[in-house]
Design an enzyme around this catalytic site. Sequence first.
Site, PDB file in Angstrom:
ATOM      1  N   ASP A   1       0.835  -1.262   0.299  1.00 34.09           N
ATOM      2  CA  ASP A   1       0.272   0.075   0.022  1.00 34.09           C
ATOM      3  C   ASP A   1       0.822   1.323   0.182  1.00 34.09           C
ATOM      4  OD1 ASP A   1      -1.153  -1.085   3.625  1.00 34.09           O
ATOM      5  OD2 ASP A   1       0.750  -0.424   2.773  1.00 34.09           O
TER       6      ASP A   1
ATOM      7  N   ASP B   1       9.492   4.697  13.172  1.00 34.79           N
ATOM      8  CA  ASP B   1       9.984   4.149  14.111  1.00 34.79           C
ATOM      9  C   ASP B   1      11.476   4.089  13.519  1.00 34.79           C
ATOM     10  OD1 ASP B   1       9.054   3.185  11.743  1.00 34.79           O
ATOM     11  OD2 ASP B   1       8.013   1.726  12.512  1.00 34.79           O
TER      12      ASP B   1
ATOM     13  N   ASP C   1       1.145   4.544   1.424  1.00 31.71           N
ATOM     14  CA  ASP C   1       0.900   6.235   2.397  1.00 31.71           C
ATOM     15  C   ASP C   1       0.973   6.988   1.505  1.00 31.71           C
ATOM     16  OD1 ASP C   1      -0.820   4.451   3.961  1.00 31.71           O
ATOM     17  OD2 ASP C   1       1.427   3.805   4.814  1.00 31.71           O
TER      18      ASP C   1
HETATM   19  P1  ATP Z   1       4.597  -2.560   6.262  1.00 30.68           P
HETATM   20  O1  ATP Z   1       5.386  -2.827   4.559  1.00 30.68           O
HETATM   21  O2  ATP Z   1       4.292  -4.070   6.391  1.00 30.68           O
HETATM   22  O3  ATP Z   1       3.221  -1.867   6.002  1.00 30.68           O
HETATM   23  P2  ATP Z   1       5.102  -0.264   6.831  1.00 30.68           P
HETATM   24  O4  ATP Z   1       6.744   0.360   7.609  1.00 30.68           O
HETATM   25  O5  ATP Z   1       5.046   0.526   5.892  1.00 30.68           O
HETATM   26  O6  ATP Z   1       5.837  -1.798   6.330  1.00 30.68           O
HETATM   27  P3  ATP Z   1       2.480   0.651   8.149  1.00 30.68           P
HETATM   28  O7  ATP Z   1       2.455  -0.174   9.732  1.00 30.68           O
HETATM   29  O8  ATP Z   1       1.986  -0.150   6.986  1.00 30.68           O
HETATM   30  O9  ATP Z   1       4.019  -0.232   8.129  1.00 30.68           O
HETATM   31  O10 ATP Z   1       2.943   2.133   8.767  1.00 30.68           O
HETATM   32  C1  ATP Z   1       3.129   3.234   7.770  1.00 30.68           C
HETATM   33  C2  ATP Z   1       4.798   3.925   8.444  1.00 30.68           C
HETATM   34  O11 ATP Z   1       3.688   4.600   9.504  1.00 30.68           O
HETATM   35  C3  ATP Z   1       5.837   3.636   9.027  1.00 30.68           C
HETATM   36  O12 ATP Z   1       6.830   3.257   7.805  1.00 30.68           O
HETATM   37  C4  ATP Z   1       6.429   4.297  10.087  1.00 30.68           C
HETATM   38  O13 ATP Z   1       7.426   5.182   9.278  1.00 30.68           O
HETATM   39  C5  ATP Z   1       5.183   5.016  10.319  1.00 30.68           C
HETATM   40  N1  ATP Z   1       4.559   3.978  11.462  1.00 30.68           N
HETATM   41  C6  ATP Z   1       4.112   2.819  11.734  1.00 30.68           C
HETATM   42  N2  ATP Z   1       3.945   2.627  13.286  1.00 30.68           N
HETATM   43  C7  ATP Z   1       5.003   3.211  14.094  1.00 30.68           C
HETATM   44  C8  ATP Z   1       5.333   3.512  14.989  1.00 30.68           C
HETATM   45  N3  ATP Z   1       4.349   2.992  15.938  1.00 30.68           N
HETATM   46  N4  ATP Z   1       5.935   4.691  15.876  1.00 30.68           N
HETATM   47  C9  ATP Z   1       6.595   5.526  14.632  1.00 30.68           C
HETATM   48  N5  ATP Z   1       6.092   5.332  13.174  1.00 30.68           N
HETATM   49  C10 ATP Z   1       5.855   4.469  12.769  1.00 30.68           C
HETATM   50 MG    MG Z   2       2.448   0.111   4.926  1.00 28.36          MG
END
Ligand code: ATP
Ligand code: MG
Length: 446
Positions: free
Chosen positions: A61, A142, A63
């Site tokens: 996805d 994070d 964002d």
């Molecule tokens: P995935 O590919 O599994 O979706 P992702 O890194 O995109 O991994 P998401 O849960 O979609 O994970 O979160 C999107 C973004 O939001 C992350 O890349 C990070 O920048 C931020 N984020 C998500 N969770 C946290 C957290 N607990 N603390 C700080 N930042 C976070």
């Molecule tokens: Mg994501």
Amino acid sequence: MSDPQGSGQGAVIARADHGVSRKDISPNALRVLYKLRDAGFEAYIVGGAVRDLLIGGHPKDFDVATNATPEQVRAQFRNCRLIGRRFRLAHIMFGQEIIEVATFRASGDDDTALVDRQVHEEGHLIRDNVYGTLEEDAFRRDFTANALYYTVEDFSVRDIVGGYADVQARILRLIGDPVTRYREDPVRMLRAVRLAAKLDFSIHATAAEPIPELAGLLASASSARLFDECLKIFLAGSAEKSFLLLERFALLDVLFPDTAKALQTNRTGALRDMLLESLRQTDARVNAGKSVAPGFLFACLLWPAYCRELAILQNSGAELSVAQQRAADRVTLRQVERIAIPRRFSLPMHEIWQLQTRFSQRTRKRVFRLLAHPRFRAAFDFLALRATGIPELAEEVQFWEQAQTMAPEQLAQIIPGQSKPAIGGESAHVPPKRRRRRSKPKTTDG
Ligand code: ATP
Ligand code: MG
């Protein structure tokens, strides 16, 4: 090139210097970026999508982060819904695809952040949104690898905290002081494990080192959130690797305390072998694009706990059917305190467990009844999994494997029958309460 200290505006990686190509980006996400830009706002693809694109992956996805407020975003799109209370997010809907647009935010719950408060006529707070700049938005994320921003202005990538170099080196490095960041949100420890396993990144020593000591903090995270995170961990195609990391970092003891205990006391290691095998098979299914039922997954993850509880109850003299029911109830009751497994998944999990002792009962009536059970297939797959560690089960697996493919008349001939076989649809109508008690059934021994 980048700015690991995060003192200034960070680095800009020009289009010629990075591998992110527009053709790998969702056209809908690009539409959102162009539209916001044309309306005079800043907008970037951010987070996991940029990271994945840089390593040649396919983001699941996209964002978007912007300096437009949620209301300003909504004003630009017909297909937009605002969600969330404290932090309002815009969801732009394109059929099945949702592009999530978030306004730049300063650090999560930090009171020093710029707060945009809207007060209702009556005086109560109707919105308490913490907005920030792009730089602040980067620092609240994070890992450095998750804090890269891609823009269609000049197709460059903005790197505020040194994420670009870390992605190249495949390192997960927490932004800021690791202990503080884990205390702020303990789920970040699980995210470290999940992302390391999924992306084949290493967790930087400074981010890895505090985890075992802080693992216990996870117990304070919401059980609903841990359930979501748990599905992400085990259904991303790298469940086995994630599990090994959870074990290594003492996170398993917090997420699945009863399973962890059972694995530690299981001298032969058979329960662990079976669990790892189940995760390998889960990964194989996911990576082949097949679905995995969460009920089955939890049946695997909690089977060691169930076996241990069952043994304790049987040792104290409980009859098998009573012990089975009670062991399942106890294990589930304790587990949902940590991970809120919804009943629609824990019920099939129970059924899969309870059916395991019925495979050894092979009178005609029982065979046809079991074959007609709605959970037969899942329970059989589970039996096959158990058989990988228990050679004595091989014959049982073979019998039921065959039984599924045979015509009822054919099957009836090869099994001893005190009763007439119930065939096809008929068997489904056998009243469930007519079951008689077994004299000396086999126990489930892992
Ligand atoms: P995935 O590919 O599994 O979706 P992702 O890194 O995109 O991994 P998401 O849960 O979609 O994970 O979160 C999107 C973004 O939001 C992350 O890349 C990070 O920048 C931020 N984020 C998500 N969770 C946290 C957290 N607990 N603390 C700080 N930042 C976070
Ligand atoms: Mg994501």
